[in-house]
Design a protein around this motif. Structure first.
Motif, PDB file in Angstrom:
ATOM      1  N   LEU A  59      -3.314  -7.928  19.756  1.00 20.48           N
ATOM      2  CA  LEU A  59      -4.694  -7.486  19.579  1.00 20.48           C
ATOM      3  C   LEU A  59      -4.773  -6.756  18.247  1.00 20.48           C
ATOM      4  CD1 LEU A  59      -7.500  -7.191  20.884  1.00 20.48           C
ATOM      5  CD2 LEU A  59      -6.700  -5.059  21.867  1.00 20.48           C
ATOM      6  N   VAL A  60      -5.570  -7.278  17.305  1.00 15.80           N
ATOM      7  CA  VAL A  60      -5.631  -6.669  15.980  1.00 15.80           C
ATOM      8  C   VAL A  60      -6.910  -5.883  15.734  1.00 15.80           C
ATOM      9  CG1 VAL A  60      -4.019  -8.259  14.886  1.00 15.80           C
ATOM     10  CG2 VAL A  60      -6.426  -8.817  14.905  1.00 15.80           C
ATOM     11  N   SER A  61      -7.959  -6.156  16.498  1.00 17.85           N
ATOM     12  CA  SER A  61      -9.176  -5.353  16.383  1.00 17.85           C
ATOM     13  C   SER A  61     -10.008  -5.475  17.646  1.00 17.85           C
ATOM     14  CB  SER A  61     -10.005  -5.773  15.164  1.00 17.85           C
ATOM     15  OG  SER A  61     -10.563  -7.043  15.357  1.00 17.85           O
ATOM     16  N   GLY A  62     -10.828  -4.448  17.889  1.00 16.98           N
ATOM     17  CA  GLY A  62     -11.748  -4.470  19.014  1.00 16.98           C
ATOM     18  C   GLY A  62     -11.174  -3.992  20.327  1.00 16.98           C
ATOM     19  N   ALA A  63     -10.180  -3.119  20.297  1.00 18.52           N
ATOM     20  CA  ALA A  63      -9.533  -2.668  21.532  1.00 18.52           C
ATOM     21  C   ALA A  63     -10.524  -2.082  22.536  1.00 18.52           C
ATOM     22  CB  ALA A  63      -8.444  -1.651  21.214  1.00 18.52           C
ATOM     23  N   GLY A  64     -11.552  -1.405  22.058  1.00 18.21           N
ATOM     24  CA  GLY A  64     -12.520  -0.793  22.972  1.00 18.21           C
ATOM     25  C   GLY A  64     -13.865  -1.488  22.985  1.00 18.21           C
ATOM     26  N   ALA A  65     -13.921  -2.700  22.466  1.00 13.78           N
ATOM     27  CA  ALA A  65     -15.191  -3.421  22.353  1.00 13.78           C
ATOM     28  C   ALA A  65     -15.075  -4.799  22.995  1.00 13.78           C
ATOM     29  CB  ALA A  65     -15.560  -3.582  20.879  1.00 13.78           C
ATOM     30  N   PRO A  66     -16.205  -5.397  23.341  1.00 11.71           N
ATOM     31  CA  PRO A  66     -16.159  -6.744  23.916  1.00 11.71           C
ATOM     32  C   PRO A  66     -15.758  -7.818  22.902  1.00 11.71           C
ATOM     33  CG  PRO A  66     -18.406  -5.860  24.004  1.00 11.71           C
ATOM     34  CD  PRO A  66     -17.545  -4.822  23.397  1.00 11.71           C
ATOM     35  N   ARG A  67     -16.057  -7.597  21.641  1.00 11.31           N
ATOM     36  CA  ARG A  67     -15.651  -8.537  20.586  1.00 11.31           C
ATOM     37  C   ARG A  67     -14.289  -8.105  20.060  1.00 11.31           C
ATOM     38  NH1 ARG A  67     -18.910 -13.056  19.674  1.00 11.31           N
ATOM     39  NH2 ARG A  67     -20.965 -12.564  20.454  1.00 11.31           N
ATOM     40  N   LYS A  68     -13.328  -8.997  20.139  1.00 10.93           N
ATOM     41  CA  LYS A  68     -11.953  -8.697  19.761  1.00 10.93           C
ATOM     42  C   LYS A  68     -11.416  -9.787  18.856  1.00 10.93           C
ATOM     43  CE  LYS A  68     -11.216  -6.682  24.319  1.00 10.93           C
ATOM     44  NZ  LYS A  68     -11.512  -5.326  23.949  1.00 10.93           N
ATOM     45  N   THR A  69     -10.351  -9.453  18.145  1.00 11.04           N
ATOM     46  CA  THR A  69      -9.619 -10.435  17.362  1.00 11.04           C
ATOM     47  C   THR A  69      -8.154 -10.330  17.754  1.00 11.04           C
ATOM     48  OG1 THR A  69     -11.162 -10.225  15.515  1.00 11.04           O
ATOM     49  CG2 THR A  69      -9.037 -11.249  15.046  1.00 11.04           C
ATOM     50  N   VAL A  70      -7.546 -11.478  18.018  1.00  9.39           N
ATOM     51  CA  VAL A  70      -6.123 -11.519  18.337  1.00  9.39           C
ATOM     52  C   VAL A  70      -5.416 -12.423  17.338  1.00  9.39           C
ATOM     53  CG1 VAL A  70      -6.373 -11.033  20.807  1.00  9.39           C
ATOM     54  CG2 VAL A  70      -6.406 -13.386  20.022  1.00  9.39           C
ATOM     55  N   GLU A  71      -4.151 -12.130  17.105  1.00  7.07           N
ATOM     56  CA  GLU A  71      -3.272 -13.008  16.334  1.00  7.07           C
ATOM     57  C   GLU A  71      -2.252 -13.568  17.305  1.00  7.07           C
ATOM     58  OE1 GLU A  71      -3.243 -10.976  11.910  1.00  7.07           O
ATOM     59  OE2 GLU A  71      -1.488 -10.774  13.188  1.00  7.07           O
ATOM     60  N   ILE A  72      -1.992 -14.861  17.166  1.00  8.17           N
ATOM     61  CA  ILE A  72      -1.061 -15.525  18.065  1.00  8.17           C
ATOM     62  C   ILE A  72       0.026 -16.182  17.228  1.00  8.17           C
ATOM     63  CG2 ILE A  72      -0.826 -17.216  19.908  1.00  8.17           C
ATOM     64  CD1 ILE A  72      -3.989 -16.877  20.173  1.00  8.17           C
ATOM     65  N   ASP A  73       1.255 -15.754  17.439  1.00  2.00           N
ATOM     66  CA  ASP A  73       2.406 -16.330  16.747  1.00  2.00           C
ATOM     67  C   ASP A  73       2.874 -17.578  17.492  1.00  2.00           C
ATOM     68  OD1 ASP A  73       2.409 -14.222  14.913  1.00  2.00           O
ATOM     69  OD2 ASP A  73       3.756 -13.022  16.152  1.00  2.00           O
ATOM     70  N   GLY A  74       3.418 -18.529  16.760  1.00  2.00           N
ATOM     71  CA  GLY A  74       3.989 -19.721  17.380  1.00  2.00           C
ATOM     72  C   GLY A  74       2.983 -20.788  17.743  1.00  2.00           C
ATOM     73  N   VAL A  75       1.739 -20.651  17.246  1.00  2.98           N
ATOM     74  CA  VAL A  75       0.693 -21.622  17.543  1.00  2.98           C
ATOM     75  C   VAL A  75      -0.006 -21.974  16.232  1.00  2.98           C
ATOM     76  CG1 VAL A  75      -1.485 -21.989  18.769  1.00  2.98           C
ATOM     77  CG2 VAL A  75       0.323 -20.686  19.851  1.00  2.98           C
ATOM     78  N   THR A  76      -0.281 -23.243  16.035  1.00  2.00           N
ATOM     79  CA  THR A  76      -1.024 -23.682  14.849  1.00  2.00           C
ATOM     80  C   THR A  76      -2.502 -23.834  15.210  1.00  2.00           C
ATOM     81  OG1 THR A  76      -0.785 -26.039  15.300  1.00  2.00           O
ATOM     82  CG2 THR A  76       1.007 -24.968  14.053  1.00  2.00           C
ATOM     83  N   PRO A  77      -3.375 -23.894  14.213  1.00  2.00           N
ATOM     84  CA  PRO A  77      -4.791 -24.136  14.520  1.00  2.00           C
ATOM     85  C   PRO A  77      -5.010 -25.444  15.289  1.00  2.00           C
ATOM     86  CG  PRO A  77      -4.574 -23.326  12.280  1.00  2.00           C
ATOM     87  CD  PRO A  77      -3.178 -23.571  12.799  1.00  2.00           C
ATOM     88  N   ASP A  78      -4.221 -26.471  14.973  1.00  2.00           N
ATOM     89  CA  ASP A  78      -4.346 -27.744  15.695  1.00  2.00           C
ATOM     90  C   ASP A  78      -3.953 -27.581  17.162  1.00  2.00           C
ATOM     91  OD1 ASP A  78      -5.240 -29.108  13.463  1.00  2.00           O
ATOM     92  OD2 ASP A  78      -3.229 -29.764  12.881  1.00  2.00           O
ATOM     93  N   ASP A  79      -2.868 -26.826  17.420  1.00  2.00           N
ATOM     94  CA  ASP A  79      -2.452 -26.541  18.801  1.00  2.00           C
ATOM     95  C   ASP A  79      -3.570 -25.832  19.550  1.00  2.00           C
ATOM     96  OD1 ASP A  79       0.095 -27.560  18.304  1.00  2.00           O
ATOM     97  OD2 ASP A  79       0.957 -25.570  17.904  1.00  2.00           O
ATOM     98  N   LEU A  80      -4.172 -24.868  18.881  1.00  5.29           N
ATOM     99  CA  LEU A  80      -5.235 -24.074  19.496  1.00  5.29           C
ATOM    100  C   LEU A  80      -6.411 -24.951  19.907  1.00  5.29           C
ATOM    101  CD1 LEU A  80      -5.772 -21.034  20.029  1.00  5.29           C
ATOM    102  CD2 LEU A  80      -7.052 -21.026  17.911  1.00  5.29           C
ATOM    103  N   ARG A  81      -6.852 -25.824  19.011  1.00 14.35           N
ATOM    104  CA  ARG A  81      -7.979 -26.708  19.334  1.00 14.35           C
ATOM    105  C   ARG A  81      -7.623 -27.679  20.468  1.00 14.35           C
ATOM    106  NH1 ARG A  81      -8.927 -26.055  13.836  1.00 14.35           N
ATOM    107  NH2 ARG A  81      -7.517 -27.710  13.215  1.00 14.35           N
ATOM    108  N   ARG A  82      -6.399 -28.178  20.447  1.00 13.20           N
ATOM    109  CA  ARG A  82      -5.985 -29.154  21.466  1.00 13.20           C
ATOM    110  C   ARG A  82      -5.888 -28.501  22.851  1.00 13.20           C
ATOM    111  NH1 ARG A  82      -1.000 -29.730  22.827  1.00 13.20           N
ATOM    112  NH2 ARG A  82      -0.171 -28.960  20.882  1.00 13.20           N
ATOM    113  N   ILE A  83      -5.336 -27.298  22.912  1.00 11.35           N
ATOM    114  CA  ILE A  83      -5.107 -26.640  24.198  1.00 11.35           C
ATOM    115  C   ILE A  83      -6.374 -26.013  24.757  1.00 11.35           C
ATOM    116  CG2 ILE A  83      -3.866 -24.748  25.307  1.00 11.35           C
ATOM    117  CD1 ILE A  83      -1.569 -25.308  23.278  1.00 11.35           C
ATOM    118  N   LEU A  84      -7.189 -25.424  23.895  1.00  5.24           N
ATOM    119  CA  LEU A  84      -8.390 -24.739  24.373  1.00  5.24           C
ATOM    120  C   LEU A  84      -9.594 -25.652  24.275  1.00  5.24           C
ATOM    121  CD1 LEU A  84      -7.827 -21.254  22.751  1.00  5.24           C
ATOM    122  CD2 LEU A  84      -7.284 -21.961  25.059  1.00  5.24           C
TER     123      LEU A  84
END
Length: 84
Positions: A59-84
């Motif tokens: 979790l890189v931002s938004g710990a106390g808010a509904p809008r958050k940003t996360v960083e995910i190691d070991g995943v590419t943007p293509d993996d992300l689109r395919r899985i989600l």
């Protein structure tokens, strides 16, 4: 590593990825928004869905808010689109 914007809804009936809401992924978790419980549930849900260890979801931002940003190691943007 991939950055992902989230819209988190705590206190839901079940943990689920609800789909895209603009440029953010809408995530519902049953955990309450207190003492980091909802944030931990979001990390666990994303890690399980993406097949990475929880320690690779940060979790890189938004710990106390509904809008958050996360960083995910070991995943590419293509993996992300395919899985989600």
């Amino acid at each position: 590593m991939v950055k992902l914007k989230l819209k988190v809804v705590p206190g839901a009936r079940r943990d689920e990825i609800a789909g895209w809401l603009g440029d953010a992924l809408k995530v519902r978790v049953s955990a309450p928004p207190e003492k980091g419980k909802a944030n931990a549930a979001v990390i666990a849900l994303l890690a399980a869905r993406l097949g990475v260890p929880e320690r690779d979801v940060h979790l890189v931002s938004g710990a106390g808010a509904p809008r958050k940003t996360v960083e995910i190691d070991g995943v590419t943007p293509d993996d992300l689109r395919r899985i989600l």
